[in-house]
Design a protein around this motif. Structure first.
Motif: not given
Lengths: 146, 338
Positions: B83-90
């Motif tokens: 999922r990449g950075y987006g998954a952990s940031a949001v």
């Protein structure tokens, strides 16, 4: 012109053949860079403080990288024409920054019907076995290519 | 009290049931990765992994190995659907991942807030080429009972991920096991410890030799850096390893002589496995022939594996492994010319 390195052929590989050890210094940069290259942004792979809160002594290598390094170890021995058919690994002791992992392996099995060779692999750090597993590669036919 | 215990028990079995209801369930429907297989991501991967295999980045090399073009490293397949950075940031749930998020919520509610991957078993159907677009679907195979592990108490969650291409054809499968665990309470800062005994850091002690009345003299000699050889007091024949009785004449009377330390390699092995944490590997072990005539097994030092040869002249050295253990080791003898 590109010179492609040779690939071991199925027939020249023997059960019990050892692979040369590969020593991998586990720098903090390696652990973070490989986590990001595998698009793994879990905090335990780059944030020491959060890693400690979650019960680790420091950040640790992610499993995608353990897979990638085991893949590299076996295919660099086998040669570029080899194709990887399976990678099965189990993780044990974590790879923390400052440690060193030594990958070692040997030819464990051969299957004539699909020219696949199973390589058993162990990656050991100062705490014990980080990774144990098997990589299956399909090799080209022929007596020798080297 | 009984009522409370019963309620607690009922609560736990209800939790167990809700957890086990996930077995066989699809955690996420077939979800395509954000990007198709592409050269820049492959290059980032191979650079970070230190993987120099040219078929990942060099079209000509790929052609030379019979491939239609560059391929992605097999092990990289999971990266295409991360999922990449987006998954952990949001924290917002991505579409198609309801089952996954529900299972995570339930595990969180059980206190299993930390995660570590323990097993990955890939089977690859074909190599991925630039332009392939990988999707993944994940189904729960099993959720273990609560286990105590080195990391904390937790449950092993085993799933099967099926990776498919743009045509819906399976390109790989991955059995995937993670430990969802309760991290132990962080320990209070330890008191500064007194100066520890001088043992190399994070190296365990060598196994203790089995010392008995017949061989104690030999280990005592070693502690004083004297390599002793047992000698029959009746017929003067030397023997090693130590024993109570002369194999030559049967006499029980004996004394010792001190070896000169000059020796040669009689035979040797390189120990790769198993790895005891007290040793450095690869570990060179030789049968050493002393100039006095007896042989002993000892480590070799100061020599590369490829330089060891049978008959190589050796000279005695001493290894003080720890305060209670000194052992003879041998290094190549300097020859006249150097």
């Amino acid at each position: 012109m590109t010179t492609t390195p040779p690939t071991r052929t199925y027939d020249e590989v023997r059960i019990g053949d050892p692979l040369p050890d590969l020593v991998i210094p586990l720098t903090r940069t390696l652990i973070v860079a490989t986590a990001l290259a595998s698009r793994d942004y879990q905090d335990v792979h780059h944030d020491p403080e959060l890693a400690r809160q979650r019960g680790s002594k420091d950040i640790f290598m992610n499993i995608l990288t353990s897979n990638g390094l085991v893949d590299r170890y076996v295919t660099s021995w086998a040669g570029p024409a080899a194709t990887v058919k399976a990678i099965r690994i189990r993780l044990g002791a974590p790879n923390h920054p400052g440690d060193t992992m030594v990958l070692s392996g040997e030819v464990a099995a051969k299957r004539d019907d699909d020219r696949c060779v199973d390589i058993s692999v162990t990656g050991t750090n100062s705490l014990g076995a980080h990774v144990t597993g098997t990589v299956s590669v399909r090799l080209p036919q022929g007596v020798t290519s080297r | 009290m009984k009522g409370v215990a019963d309620a607690d028990h009922a609560g736990r079995s209800d939790y167990e049931e809700r957890l086990q209801a996930f077995v066989g369930r699809e955690l996420n429907a077939r979800t395509p990765g954000p990007d198709p297989v592409n050269q820049p991501m492959i290059r980032h991967w191979t650079a970070a992994m230190g993987d120099a295999n040219p078929v990942y980045t060099d079209t000509e090399a790929a052609h030379a190995t019979g491939r239609p073009g560059v391929v992605a490293p097999a092990s990289m397949i999971q990266a295409w659907t991360m999922r990449g950075y987006g998954a952990s940031a949001v924290s917002a749930s991505a579409p198609g991942r309801r089952g996954f998020d529900e299972l995570l919520e339930l595990l969180d509610a059980g206190g299993y807030t930390s995660v570590v991957a323990t097993d990955s078993e890939f089977e690859f159907v074909r190599e991925l080429v630039v332009g392939d677009h990988v999707a993944v679907c994940e189904v729960v195979e099993s959720i273990s009972a609560e286990k105590r592990t080195g990391l904390g108490t937790g449950r092993f969650v085993t799933t099967l991920k099926t990776y498919s291409d743009q045509d819906g054809e399976t390109v790989a499968t991955q059995r995937w096991r993670t430990l969802r665990f309760r991290p132990p309470e962080p320990e209070p800062e330890p008191e500064p410890e007194p100066e520890p005994a001088r043992v190399p850091e994070s190296r365990s002690l060598r196994p203790r030799p089995a010392v008995n009345r017949d061989n104690a003299f030999w280990f005592e000699g070693a502690r004083e850096h004297r390599l002793l050889v047992q000698r029959c007091a009746a017929c003067s024949v030397l023997r090693h390893p130590p024993g109570p009785c002369c194999p030559e004449c049967g006499s029980l009377a004996w004394d010792t002589v001190e070896a000169s330390g000059r020796a040669q390699v009689y035979s040797f092995v390189v120990n790769h496995h198993p790895r005891h944490p007290a040793f450095e590997f690869p570990h060179l072990i030789a049968v050493v022939a002393l100039e006095e005539g007896t042989r002993l097994i000892a480590g070799l030092t100061g020599v590369a594996i490829e330089d060891v040869a049978i008959g190589m002249p050796l000279i005695l050295d001493w290894l003080d492994a720890d305060p209670d253990l000194s052992l003879p080791v041998f290094r190549p003898a300097a020859t006249e010319t150097n």
